[in-house]
Design an enzyme around this catalytic site. Structure first.
Site, PDB file in Angstrom:
ATOM      1  N   GLU A 192     -16.995 -46.568  41.276  1.00 33.67           N
ATOM      2  CA  GLU A 192     -17.337 -46.632  42.695  1.00 33.67           C
ATOM      3  C   GLU A 192     -16.185 -45.942  43.416  1.00 33.67           C
ATOM      4  O   GLU A 192     -15.023 -46.342  43.287  1.00 33.67           O
ATOM      5  CB  GLU A 192     -17.541 -48.079  43.139  1.00 33.67           C
ATOM      6  CG  GLU A 192     -18.809 -48.660  42.524  1.00 33.67           C
ATOM      7  CD  GLU A 192     -19.257 -49.960  43.178  1.00 33.67           C
ATOM      8  OE1 GLU A 192     -18.722 -50.343  44.229  1.00 33.67           O
ATOM      9  OE2 GLU A 192     -20.176 -50.591  42.617  1.00 33.67           O
TER      10      GLU A 192
ATOM     11  N   GLU B 279     -25.749 -43.730  46.984  1.00 36.01           N
ATOM     12  CA  GLU B 279     -26.529 -44.962  47.151  1.00 36.01           C
ATOM     13  C   GLU B 279     -26.749 -45.288  48.619  1.00 36.01           C
ATOM     14  O   GLU B 279     -25.802 -45.333  49.423  1.00 36.01           O
ATOM     15  CB  GLU B 279     -25.802 -46.136  46.443  1.00 36.01           C
ATOM     16  CG  GLU B 279     -26.573 -47.445  46.567  1.00 36.01           C
ATOM     17  CD  GLU B 279     -26.158 -48.524  45.580  1.00 36.01           C
ATOM     18  OE1 GLU B 279     -25.353 -48.237  44.665  1.00 36.01           O
ATOM     19  OE2 GLU B 279     -26.651 -49.656  45.729  1.00 36.01           O
TER      20      GLU B 279
ATOM     21  N   ASP C 261     -22.402 -52.483  36.489  1.00 36.46           N
ATOM     22  CA  ASP C 261     -21.808 -53.797  36.748  1.00 36.46           C
ATOM     23  C   ASP C 261     -22.831 -54.680  37.463  1.00 36.46           C
ATOM     24  O   ASP C 261     -22.603 -55.875  37.669  1.00 36.46           O
ATOM     25  CB  ASP C 261     -20.479 -53.693  37.517  1.00 36.46           C
ATOM     26  CG  ASP C 261     -20.644 -53.138  38.916  1.00 36.46           C
ATOM     27  OD1 ASP C 261     -21.729 -52.627  39.243  1.00 36.46           O
ATOM     28  OD2 ASP C 261     -19.668 -53.219  39.699  1.00 36.46           O
TER      29      ASP C 261
ATOM     30  N   LYS D 225     -18.491 -44.639  35.124  1.00 34.34           N
ATOM     31  CA  LYS D 225     -18.787 -44.463  36.553  1.00 34.34           C
ATOM     32  C   LYS D 225     -17.765 -45.276  37.339  1.00 34.34           C
ATOM     33  O   LYS D 225     -17.469 -46.418  36.973  1.00 34.34           O
ATOM     34  CB  LYS D 225     -20.206 -44.919  36.888  1.00 34.34           C
ATOM     35  CG  LYS D 225     -20.531 -44.766  38.382  1.00 34.34           C
ATOM     36  CD  LYS D 225     -21.996 -44.983  38.693  1.00 34.34           C
ATOM     37  CE  LYS D 225     -22.409 -46.433  38.753  1.00 34.34           C
ATOM     38  NZ  LYS D 225     -21.667 -47.237  39.773  1.00 34.34           N
TER      39      LYS D 225
ATOM     40  N   ASP E 121     -20.111 -48.552  33.607  1.00 33.46           N
ATOM     41  CA  ASP E 121     -19.712 -48.732  35.009  1.00 33.46           C
ATOM     42  C   ASP E 121     -18.432 -49.573  35.027  1.00 33.46           C
ATOM     43  O   ASP E 121     -18.406 -50.663  34.458  1.00 33.46           O
ATOM     44  CB  ASP E 121     -20.841 -49.515  35.701  1.00 33.46           C
ATOM     45  CG  ASP E 121     -20.878 -49.319  37.181  1.00 33.46           C
ATOM     46  OD1 ASP E 121     -20.130 -48.474  37.690  1.00 33.46           O
ATOM     47  OD2 ASP E 121     -21.697 -50.005  37.826  1.00 33.46           O
TER      48      ASP E 121
HETATM   49  O1  KIV Z   1     -24.297 -51.153  38.820  1.00 35.24           O
HETATM   50  C1  KIV Z   1     -25.314 -50.467  39.014  1.00 35.24           C
HETATM   51  O2  KIV Z   1     -26.409 -50.771  38.558  1.00 35.24           O
HETATM   52  C2  KIV Z   1     -25.167 -49.257  39.818  1.00 35.24           C
HETATM   53  C3  KIV Z   1     -26.405 -48.474  40.133  1.00 35.24           C
HETATM   54  C4  KIV Z   1     -27.207 -49.197  41.119  1.00 35.24           C
HETATM   55  C5  KIV Z   1     -26.118 -47.095  40.550  1.00 35.24           C
HETATM   56  O3  KIV Z   1     -24.098 -48.918  40.207  1.00 35.24           O
END
Ligand code: KIV
Length: 270
Positions: A113, A180, A42, A111, A81
């Site tokens: 968060e 992170e 994202d 993914k 994401d």
């Molecule tokens: O959105 C993204 O690029 C991320 C990475 C930095 C892990 O979540």
């Protein structure tokens, strides 16, 4: 072809490489270079869409970029994401949004968060066949709560919360965990404790893999975080190419005869 199973089984011998990509040409280059996992982050919000944070990115935005990346990626695992508030509010909607990335756009995993609110969601998605990469430490979708992008896990209680949540997400079925901007000794400890691989960004050298935003890695970003490294100067290359183009057009040097053609018959028209 890299699968979720390959990533989960990583034994730490060969670190996992992960980079973001948001468009087909970049994904093609990243894939051909042998990167294991392409994350359609994202971070597209900051990197490509001109937003200050990732919060305005929508499911439609992300889906469009996931489709572009997955159409050209042949070897790497494509991870989508999930955008801010597209998951974690309503379980059915979360599953539908994540499922769309796999069903319609060709991603192989999502993914999230992560936090206490994503443990049972991770379990549900995993059971339904949506592999989940967890993400702890600095989670940029919490920018308003943090008041910026500070380091995480820097006191004993915060470190303990990360340890507990890492284990909870592993138990819930996550196949890997992004860590992170946390201290490298904490990341090393979590990496030792978990069976699933950790993928670090600003989390030191002891994770099972590393991830960067592609614009930071190739030197395209105007600004990049202190933990990122520029492995090229794409911004400088673009600037000089564009400047040369402007100069060539203004001077009349471009287009030359070799970039033009004439059609004899057209003379009869005028
Ligand atoms: O959105 C993204 O690029 C991320 C990475 C930095 C892990 O979540």
């Amino acid at each position: 072809m890299t699968t979720v199973r390959d990533v989960r089984k990583n034994d730490g011998e060969q670190p996992i490489t992960m980079l973001t990509a948001y468009d087909a040409p970049t994904a093609g280059i990243v894939d051909e270079a042998g990167v294991d996992v392409v994350l359609v982050g994202d971070s597209v919000g900051n990197a490509s869409l001109g937003y200050e944070t990732t919060l305005p990115v929508t499911v439609d935005d992300l889906a469009r970029h996931v489709g572009a990346v997955s159409r050209v990626t042949e070897e790497a695992l494509v991870v989508a994401d999930m955008p801010f508030l597209s998951y974690g509010v309503d379980e059915g909607e979360s599953v539908e949004n994540a499922g769309r990335m796999l069903k319609e756009e060709g991603a192989e995993a999502v993914k999230l968060e992560s936090g206490p609110h994503t443990v049972s969601l991770t379990e549900t998605m995993t059971q339904l066949g949506i592999p989940v990469m967890a993400h702890l430490g600095l989670t940029p979708q919490h920018v308003n709560q943090y008041g910026g992008y500070p380091r995480q896990g820097t006191d004993p209680e915060a470190a303990e919360r990360i340890r507990e949540l890492a284990l909870a997400h592993e138990e819930a079925g996550a196949f890997s965990l992004v860590l992170e901007h946390v201290p490298s000794n904490l990341a090393a400890e979590v990496t030792d404790t978990l069976e699933i691989p950790t993928i670090g960004i600003g989390a030191g050298p002891d994770c099972d893999g590393q991830v960067l935003v592609v614009d930071d890695a190739i030197g395209l970003s105007e600004w990049s975080p202190s933990f990122a490294k520029r492995f090229g100067d794409v911004r400088g290359e673009m600037e000089s190419a564009v400047e040369e183009y402007v100069a060539a057009v203004e001077s009349g040097e471009f287009p030359g005869a070799e970039h033009s053609h004439e059609e004899g018959d057209l003379e009869d028209i005028y």
